[in-house]
Design a protein around this motif. Structure first.
Motif, PDB file in Angstrom:
ATOM      1  N   THR A  32       0.834  -1.200   0.000  1.00  0.00           N
ATOM      2  CA  THR A  32       0.000   0.000   0.000  1.00  0.00           C
ATOM      3  C   THR A  32       0.867   1.248   0.000  1.00  0.00           C
ATOM      4  OG1 THR A  32      -1.798  -1.105   1.173  1.00  0.00           O
ATOM      5  CG2 THR A  32      -1.793   1.285   1.241  1.00  0.00           C
ATOM      6  N   ASP A  39      -5.002   6.184  -1.093  1.00  0.00           N
ATOM      7  CA  ASP A  39      -4.161   5.027  -0.807  1.00  0.00           C
ATOM      8  C   ASP A  39      -4.465   3.974  -1.856  1.00  0.00           C
ATOM      9  OD1 ASP A  39      -2.930   6.089   1.437  1.00  0.00           O
ATOM     10  OD2 ASP A  39      -4.373   5.210   2.828  1.00  0.00           O
ATOM     11  N   THR A  41      -3.714  -0.012  -2.953  1.00  0.00           N
ATOM     12  CA  THR A  41      -3.252  -1.318  -2.498  1.00  0.00           C
ATOM     13  C   THR A  41      -3.096  -2.220  -3.711  1.00  0.00           C
ATOM     14  OG1 THR A  41      -4.324  -1.063  -0.359  1.00  0.00           O
ATOM     15  CG2 THR A  41      -3.749  -3.306  -1.027  1.00  0.00           C
TER      16      THR A  41
END
Length: 119
Positions: A32, A39, A41
């Motif tokens: 991440t 964000d 991931t």
């Protein structure tokens, strides 16, 4: 000046040779990092056919497939479906808990990107 430009272009290229030590298997897992105000991931995995992956963001939490996933030694390159083309070129840091490199937005910019391994 030309030498510095050539080095910068080589580092920005997703085809630049991998300089990260370690086994490709250490790249597998979830990572991440923050990019474009969200964000991101990434989930990278190895199967009998090679490497694949998926991604999601805090702004778009549904998993989507990564494109053109390549892992060599401790380096990974992959893209996402977008226009302009967005490619990540990352190298495993010593210790294996982080990856760092660039996000290349075709024709527009190259930005630094760091991701941490998720437990």
């Amino acid at each position: 000046m030309f030498t510095i430009l050539a080095i910068v272009l080589a580092l920005a290229s997703p085809d630049a040779p991998c300089a990260a030590p370690g086994s490709a298997d250490r790249v597998a897992g979830q990572w991440t990092g923050n990019f474009a105000g969200a964000d991101w991931t990434f989930d990278l995995s190895r199967d009998g056919k090679g490497w694949s992956g998926r991604y999601r963001t805090t702004k778009a939490p549904t998993w989507k497939p990564l494109e053109e996933v390549t892992v060599t030694q401790g380096c990974a390159t992959f893209g996402i479906e977008s226009k302009p083309r967005v490619t990540f070129a990352l190298a495993l840091a010593p210790g294996g808990t982080a990856m760092a490199g660039n996000v290349i937005i075709a024709g527009l910019a190259t930005l630094p990107f760091t991701a941490r391994r998720e437990p």
